[in-house]
Structure formats: structure tokens, C-alpha cells
Scaffold this motif. Structure first.
Motif, PDB file in Angstrom:
ATOM      1  N   GLY A  30      -2.962   1.075   4.090  1.00  0.00           N
ATOM      2  CA  GLY A  30      -2.793  -0.331   4.447  1.00  0.00           C
ATOM      3  C   GLY A  30      -1.510  -0.928   3.899  1.00  0.00           C
ATOM      4  O   GLY A  30      -0.889  -0.390   2.968  1.00  0.00           O
ATOM      5  N   PRO A  31      -1.079  -2.056   4.446  1.00  0.00           N
ATOM      6  CA  PRO A  31       0.194  -2.665   4.041  1.00  0.00           C
ATOM      7  C   PRO A  31       0.191  -3.097   2.581  1.00  0.00           C
ATOM      8  O   PRO A  31      -0.831  -3.557   2.060  1.00  0.00           O
ATOM      9  CB  PRO A  31       0.330  -3.871   4.980  1.00  0.00           C
ATOM     10  N   ASP A  32       1.339  -2.887   1.947  1.00  0.00           N
ATOM     11  CA  ASP A  32       1.605  -3.307   0.571  1.00  0.00           C
ATOM     12  C   ASP A  32       0.839  -2.515  -0.489  1.00  0.00           C
ATOM     13  O   ASP A  32       0.919  -2.834  -1.679  1.00  0.00           O
ATOM     14  CB  ASP A  32       1.323  -4.803   0.382  1.00  0.00           C
ATOM     15  N   THR A  33       0.090  -1.488  -0.093  1.00  0.00           N
ATOM     16  CA  THR A  33      -0.501  -0.610  -1.105  1.00  0.00           C
ATOM     17  C   THR A  33       0.632   0.054  -1.882  1.00  0.00           C
ATOM     18  O   THR A  33       1.645   0.433  -1.310  1.00  0.00           O
ATOM     19  CB  THR A  33      -1.387   0.455  -0.429  1.00  0.00           C
ATOM     20  N   PHE A  34       0.464   0.188  -3.179  1.00  0.00           N
ATOM     21  CA  PHE A  34       1.494   0.718  -4.091  1.00  0.00           C
ATOM     22  C   PHE A  34       2.714  -0.196  -4.147  1.00  0.00           C
ATOM     23  O   PHE A  34       3.774   0.212  -4.644  1.00  0.00           O
ATOM     24  CB  PHE A  34       1.945   2.132  -3.698  1.00  0.00           C
ATOM     25  N   GLY A  35       2.599  -1.418  -3.623  1.00  0.00           N
ATOM     26  CA  GLY A  35       3.740  -2.319  -3.612  1.00  0.00           C
ATOM     27  C   GLY A  35       4.805  -1.938  -2.617  1.00  0.00           C
ATOM     28  O   GLY A  35       5.943  -2.392  -2.712  1.00  0.00           O
ATOM     29  N   LEU A  36       4.439  -1.117  -1.621  1.00  0.00           N
ATOM     30  CA  LEU A  36       5.402  -0.632  -0.631  1.00  0.00           C
ATOM     31  C   LEU A  36       5.163  -1.316   0.705  1.00  0.00           C
ATOM     32  O   LEU A  36       4.023  -1.380   1.173  1.00  0.00           O
ATOM     33  CB  LEU A  36       5.271   0.881  -0.454  1.00  0.00           C
TER      34      LEU A  36
END
Length: 315
Positions: A30-36
Motif C-alpha cells: 500500500g501507499p506510503d508503507t516504509f515511508g516510500l
């Protein structure tokens, strides 16, 4: 110099081993997982039998070759040995595995648990390989090489075949590299198909990076937290030749980034892997690989052979 393996060779390997391996799942965190930002696809190959992709190459080699009465032999930092032991046991062959002294007790126990004989073959992986080669010459056992053999590379390349069926529109795939058999197989499968395959190595164990820079295989020192799985000191001619033609480049990551990637996998996804299994993600987290806006990234997550102490370090 070696050319990429034909896709048909990898497809045939997959048909040969399909009933004996797990088709490992893909996770889209999902979006923004790990701040990516952007889309990320994780191929969860650490769920493979014996804890790593190496089971694929082990089965492909044993099912493609005649195994003598002396059985099979392999040199390994741990994961390849566990895979060879697993495949040999299920195919009814004796196995002798040569490991370096740096191998973790968890990995040695994983090999023994599969019924193989374990021999400490020296301080480093190269020493274990030499001990294995002497045994093969004396006994006639079939050597199952962890990376420098076409059968191994074709088996490892089946990871790409499955992933491509599940995620056909990936732009770039990040793959950890030790001896380079995995990235050589996967890059062979995707050769000429518009995919960017990036090998990821620890800064202290970078045999493929050094080979590509030198124009041929060279020996490198090995000193990394991931040395027991990504600790080959020389990739050899076959892997070099394939990777020179198919791998976009090598991204180097510091050990500190690998440590953080392991923690991030646990924190965000409750995935517990050994250091080598987190190296590909480390390249994204530390900026060793910087994707373009909208780039669709695949990250191979592999290497589940971690002991209780390693699990505690993830908290």
C-alpha cells in the motif's frame, strides 16, 4: 562470455520443479508503507521450503542430472545447504554440506534437521567450497553449486516467471546478490522485455559490483552483517557474463541500512527475515536506489533462516 539463459530454459525448469516448490505470494503493502511513495510489490520468497529461493535451484539440478550413489554435495553459508538438504531428502539422496565457520547455528541446525551431514569446511565460504570440491573429486558425488551453474541459475530464475505472472507491469526489480545466481536467473527471464533489474549488495560484500567494474570476475574481501548469505568472494565467469548483459547496475548498501530494513519489515508487515533477506529493501530505504515518480518497484524478500537472537533484535 556467457549469454543470458533462454526464457524457455527457465520455463522448463519451472515445469520440472513446480510440484515440489511453493509458489510464494506477492504482497502489495500500500501507499506510503516504509515511508516510500508509489507502488511497491514484495515477492515473499522467504516463505519457500527451507526458507529461501535456493530450494528452486537445488530441485532443478537434482531433477536434471544423474545423482550417483555417493549422493550430492554442496558448499554453503547456510541457505543453499538447507535447500540442498531439503531437496535431497525428498528425492531420496544422501547429502553432505560444507559450511564455513561464520555460518549461523540456526542455519547449521536447519541443514541437520533435513538429515544432511554437515562439515565445517574452513573460516569463509571460499574455504568451504574448496573442501566440497575435494570431496566431490574423491567420492564422485554430484556437486550442487549455489550460483555458478546453469541448472542452479535456471531454477532461481523461476522466481521471475511467477512474479511476472502476478505483476506483469513492474518497471524495476531489486534483487539481493551474493554469488549472483538469483539475479542472473531473474534477469535472464526478463532480458529484452523492458524491465530494469538492479542487483543489491552490501558494501562489504560486493563481488558482482567489483566484477562489473573490473570487466571480469575478481576476488573481493567479505565483511558484512549479511555475509552468511551474501558472502561470495567471486561470482565466476558464468554469473558475470549473464549479469553484464542483463543487470542494469548494482546498488551498494551499508550494513546499517540492512539492519533498518529488517526492522522496517517487522514493524510494518510483521515479516521476520535474516539480513540478506532485507538487503533489497535496504536499497530503497537508504536511497541507494531512488525510483522515479510513478515507477513501479518490485522488491524480493528472501531468507527466513533467523534464530531467536535475531528475532529479538527486530523488536
Amino acid at each position: 562470455m556467457a549469454a543470458p539463459l533462454p526464457r524457455e530454459t527457465i520455463t522448463a525448469a519451472h515445469a520440472r520443479i513446480a510440484g515440489r516448490i511453493r509458489r510464494t505470494p506477492v504482497l502489495r503493502p500500500g501507499p506510503d508503507t516504509f515511508g516510500l511513495p508509489g507502488r511497491l510489490s514484495l515477492k515473499l520468497e522467504f516463505l519457500q521450503h527451507a526458507g529461501s529461493f535456493k530450494t528452486r535451484g537445488a530441485f532443478n539440478t537434482m531433477l536434471s542430472e544423474t545423482v550417483p550413489a555417493a549422493g550430492v554435495a554442496a558448499a554453503s553459508g547456510g541457505n543453499h545447504g538447507a535447500a540442498v538438504a531439503y531437496a535431497a531428502r525428498r528425492l531420496g539422496h544422501a547429502a553432505r554440506i560444507f559450511v564455513p565457520a561464520i555460518s549461523s547455528p540456526a542455519k547449521i541446525e536447519a541443514i541437520r534437521r533435513q538429515g544432511a551431514e554437515v562439515v565445517i569446511g574452513g573460516a569463509r565460504y571460499a574455504d568451504a567450497q574448496e573442501a566440497c570440491d575435494r570431496h566431490v573429486a574423491a567420492s564422485g558425488a554430484l556437486r550442487v553449486h549455489p550460483f555458478a551453474a546453469a541448472g542452479t541459475i535456471a531454477g532461481q530464475g523461476t522466481v521471475a516467471l511467477e512474479w511476472d505472472e502476478d505483476e506483469p507491469d513492474l518497471d524495476t526489480i531489486l534483487v539481493a546478490s551474493g554469488g549472483g545466481g538469483l539475479v542472473a536467473g531473474m534477469a535472464s527471464f526478463w532480458a529484452g522485455r523492458g524491465k530494469r533489474v538492479v542487483a543489491v549488495e552490501p558494501e562489504g560484500s560486493c563481488a558482482l559490483h567489483a566484477a562489473l567494474a573490473a570487466g571480469g570476475p575478481v576476488d573481493v574481501p567479505v565483511e558484512s552483517i549479511a555475509a552468511d548469505s551474501l558472502g561470495a568472494s567471486n561470482v565466476g565467469d558464468l554469473v558475470f557474463g549473464i549479469c553484464r548483459e542483463t543487470v542494469d547496475h548494482v546498488a551498494l548498501v551499508p550494513d546499517a541500512a540492512i539492519v533498518e530494513a529488517r526492522r522496517a519489515l517487522w514493524r510494518e508487515c510483521r515479516i521476520a527475515v535474516e539480513p540478506g533477506g532485507a538487503a533489497a529493501l535496504a536499497a530503497l530505504l537508504c536511497g541507494a536506489y531512488r525510483p522515479a515518480s510513478g515507477e513501479r518497484i518490485g522488491v524480493l524478500v528472501c531468507g527466513a533462516n533467523v534464530d531467536a537472537e535475531g528475532l529479538a533484535a527486530l523488536a
